[in-house]
Design a protein around this motif. Sequence first.
Motif, mmCIF file in Angstrom:
data_model
loop_
_atom_site.group_PDB
_atom_site.id
_atom_site.type_symbol
_atom_site.label_atom_id
_atom_site.label_comp_id
_atom_site.label_asym_id
_atom_site.label_seq_id
_atom_site.Cartn_x
_atom_site.Cartn_y
_atom_site.Cartn_z
ATOM 1 N N SER A 136 0.828 -1.205 0.000
ATOM 2 C CA SER A 136 0.000 0.000 0.000
ATOM 3 C C SER A 136 0.861 1.252 0.000
ATOM 4 C CB SER A 136 -0.923 0.011 1.217
ATOM 5 O OG SER A 136 -1.782 -1.095 1.186
ATOM 6 N N ARG A 137 1.929 1.239 0.772
ATOM 7 C CA ARG A 137 2.832 2.393 0.796
ATOM 8 C C ARG A 137 3.451 2.619 -0.570
ATOM 9 N NH1 ARG A 137 7.934 1.559 4.162
ATOM 10 N NH2 ARG A 137 8.498 0.500 2.250
ATOM 11 N N THR A 138 3.862 1.538 -1.226
ATOM 12 C CA THR A 138 4.457 1.653 -2.553
ATOM 13 C C THR A 138 3.451 2.204 -3.560
ATOM 14 O OG1 THR A 138 5.929 -0.188 -2.046
ATOM 15 C CG2 THR A 138 5.659 0.377 -4.371
ATOM 16 N N ALA A 139 2.213 1.715 -3.498
ATOM 17 C CA ALA A 139 1.160 2.218 -4.389
ATOM 18 C C ALA A 139 0.883 3.693 -4.115
ATOM 19 C CB ALA A 139 -0.112 1.401 -4.218
ATOM 20 N N PHE A 140 0.898 4.079 -2.842
ATOM 21 C CA PHE A 140 0.688 5.474 -2.463
ATOM 22 C C PHE A 140 1.794 6.354 -3.033
ATOM 23 C CE2 PHE A 140 1.088 9.110 0.374
ATOM 24 C CZ PHE A 140 -0.227 9.514 0.545
ATOM 25 N N GLU A 141 3.046 5.911 -2.868
ATOM 26 C CA GLU A 141 4.182 6.680 -3.384
ATOM 27 C C GLU A 141 4.125 6.810 -4.903
ATOM 28 O OE1 GLU A 141 7.403 4.434 -1.744
ATOM 29 O OE2 GLU A 141 7.364 5.510 0.156
ATOM 30 N N ALA A 142 3.717 5.746 -5.590
ATOM 31 C CA ALA A 142 3.604 5.792 -7.046
ATOM 32 C C ALA A 142 2.522 6.783 -7.470
ATOM 33 C CB ALA A 142 3.303 4.406 -7.605
ATOM 34 N N SER A 143 1.412 6.777 -6.780
ATOM 35 C CA SER A 143 0.324 7.706 -7.119
ATOM 36 C C SER A 143 0.736 9.148 -6.853
ATOM 37 C CB SER A 143 -0.936 7.355 -6.329
ATOM 38 O OG SER A 143 -1.423 6.104 -6.725
ATOM 39 N N ILE A 144 1.430 9.370 -5.756
ATOM 40 C CA ILE A 144 1.922 10.721 -5.455
ATOM 41 C C ILE A 144 2.900 11.178 -6.533
ATOM 42 C CG2 ILE A 144 3.375 12.044 -3.851
ATOM 43 C CD1 ILE A 144 0.495 11.743 -2.919
ATOM 44 N N SER A 145 3.717 10.277 -7.028
ATOM 45 C CA SER A 145 4.654 10.609 -8.096
ATOM 46 C C SER A 145 3.907 11.050 -9.357
ATOM 47 C CB SER A 145 5.549 9.410 -8.400
ATOM 48 O OG SER A 145 6.438 9.696 -9.433
ATOM 49 N N VAL A 146 2.805 10.383 -9.660
ATOM 50 C CA VAL A 146 1.988 10.769 -10.819
ATOM 51 C C VAL A 146 1.388 12.151 -10.598
ATOM 52 C CG1 VAL A 146 -0.070 10.206 -12.166
ATOM 53 C CG2 VAL A 146 1.516 8.395 -11.514
ATOM 54 N N VAL A 147 0.903 12.427 -9.389
ATOM 55 C CA VAL A 147 0.348 13.746 -9.080
ATOM 56 C C VAL A 147 1.406 14.817 -9.274
ATOM 57 C CG1 VAL A 147 -0.554 15.208 -7.223
ATOM 58 C CG2 VAL A 147 -1.426 12.893 -7.505
ATOM 59 N N LYS A 148 2.607 14.587 -8.759
ATOM 60 C CA LYS A 148 3.686 15.565 -8.898
ATOM 61 C C LYS A 148 4.042 15.790 -10.360
ATOM 62 C CE LYS A 148 5.933 14.772 -4.451
ATOM 63 N NZ LYS A 148 7.131 14.248 -3.776
ATOM 64 N N THR A 149 4.132 14.715 -11.128
ATOM 65 C CA THR A 149 4.480 14.830 -12.544
ATOM 66 C C THR A 149 3.400 15.589 -13.307
ATOM 67 O OG1 THR A 149 5.756 12.793 -12.450
ATOM 68 C CG2 THR A 149 5.056 13.532 -14.625
ATOM 69 N N ALA A 150 2.144 15.272 -13.041
ATOM 70 C CA ALA A 150 1.041 15.973 -13.708
ATOM 71 C C ALA A 150 1.053 17.454 -13.348
ATOM 72 C CB ALA A 150 -0.289 15.338 -13.333
ATOM 73 N N ASP A 151 1.359 17.760 -12.094
ATOM 74 C CA ASP A 151 1.435 19.154 -11.663
ATOM 75 C C ASP A 151 2.569 19.882 -12.378
ATOM 76 O OD1 ASP A 151 0.664 21.369 -9.892
ATOM 77 O OD2 ASP A 151 2.620 21.011 -8.953
ATOM 78 N N GLU A 152 3.719 19.228 -12.491
ATOM 79 C CA GLU A 152 4.846 19.840 -13.202
ATOM 80 C C GLU A 152 4.516 20.066 -14.671
ATOM 81 O OE1 GLU A 152 8.200 17.279 -12.603
ATOM 82 O OE2 GLU A 152 8.295 17.699 -10.446
ATOM 83 N N MET A 153 3.858 19.089 -15.284
ATOM 84 C CA MET A 153 3.490 19.227 -16.688
ATOM 85 C C MET A 153 2.511 20.382 -16.886
ATOM 86 S SD MET A 153 3.125 15.223 -17.768
ATOM 87 C CE MET A 153 2.287 15.586 -19.290
ATOM 88 N N MET A 154 1.543 20.506 -15.997
ATOM 89 C CA MET A 154 0.585 21.592 -16.093
ATOM 90 C C MET A 154 1.283 22.936 -15.920
ATOM 91 S SD MET A 154 -2.495 22.471 -16.651
ATOM 92 C CE MET A 154 -3.456 21.008 -16.438
ATOM 93 N N GLY A 155 2.213 22.999 -14.985
ATOM 94 C CA GLY A 155 2.970 24.233 -14.787
ATOM 95 C C GLY A 155 3.774 24.619 -16.021
ATOM 96 N N ARG A 156 4.392 23.630 -16.644
ATOM 97 C CA ARG A 156 5.166 23.930 -17.847
ATOM 98 C C ARG A 156 4.270 24.352 -19.000
ATOM 99 N NH1 ARG A 156 9.407 19.079 -16.992
ATOM 100 N NH2 ARG A 156 10.698 20.184 -15.490
ATOM 101 N N LEU A 157 3.112 23.726 -19.111
ATOM 102 C CA LEU A 157 2.161 24.131 -20.144
ATOM 103 C C LEU A 157 1.703 25.563 -19.930
ATOM 104 C CD1 LEU A 157 -0.131 21.029 -20.685
ATOM 105 C CD2 LEU A 157 1.172 22.236 -22.424
ATOM 106 N N LEU A 158 1.429 25.908 -18.699
ATOM 107 C CA LEU A 158 1.012 27.274 -18.401
ATOM 108 C C LEU A 158 2.141 28.272 -18.677
ATOM 109 C CD1 LEU A 158 -1.069 26.704 -15.157
ATOM 110 C CD2 LEU A 158 -1.926 27.260 -17.448
ATOM 111 N N ASP A 159 3.378 27.866 -18.400
ATOM 112 C CA ASP A 159 4.527 28.737 -18.704
ATOM 113 C C ASP A 159 4.652 28.958 -20.213
ATOM 114 O OD1 ASP A 159 5.150 28.979 -16.034
ATOM 115 O OD2 ASP A 159 6.750 27.463 -16.081
ATOM 116 N N ILE A 160 4.416 27.904 -20.988
ATOM 117 C CA ILE A 160 4.505 28.026 -22.455
ATOM 118 C C ILE A 160 3.413 28.950 -22.970
ATOM 119 C CG2 ILE A 160 4.175 26.742 -24.610
ATOM 120 C CD1 ILE A 160 5.568 24.343 -23.191
ATOM 121 N N LYS A 161 2.213 28.828 -22.398
ATOM 122 C CA LYS A 161 1.085 29.645 -22.843
ATOM 123 C C LYS A 161 1.241 31.111 -22.441
ATOM 124 C CE LYS A 161 -2.530 27.609 -24.430
ATOM 125 N NZ LYS A 161 -3.005 27.843 -25.766
ATOM 126 N N ALA A 162 2.015 31.390 -21.392
ATOM 127 C CA ALA A 162 2.131 32.762 -20.879
ATOM 128 C C ALA A 162 3.017 33.632 -21.709
ATOM 129 C CB ALA A 162 2.673 32.740 -19.460
#
Length: 71
Positions: free
Chosen positions: A45-71
């Motif tokens: 469960s801890r490993t699954a939690f860490e993997a999901s958190i990693s996806v959240v962080k990556t998606a957040d970074e991608m969204m931030g970069r997309l917003l930077d490109i659009k700005a």
Amino acid sequence: MPAISSAYSGVYAANQRFEAAAANTVRDASSGGDIVSDVVGQIESRTAFEASISVVKTADEMMGRLLDIKA
């Protein structure tokens, strides 16, 4: 964004599995049962939690970069 909602669902599910495994560990430890499978469930469960958190962080970074490109 499907990736982030999927990741949040994974975080929630992993948390639920961890809590169930922890409760089973306490129950089995107090009754003299085998706690090994419960501890393994907690680790999984801890490993699954860490993997999901990693996806959240990556998606957040991608969204931030997309917003930077659009700005």
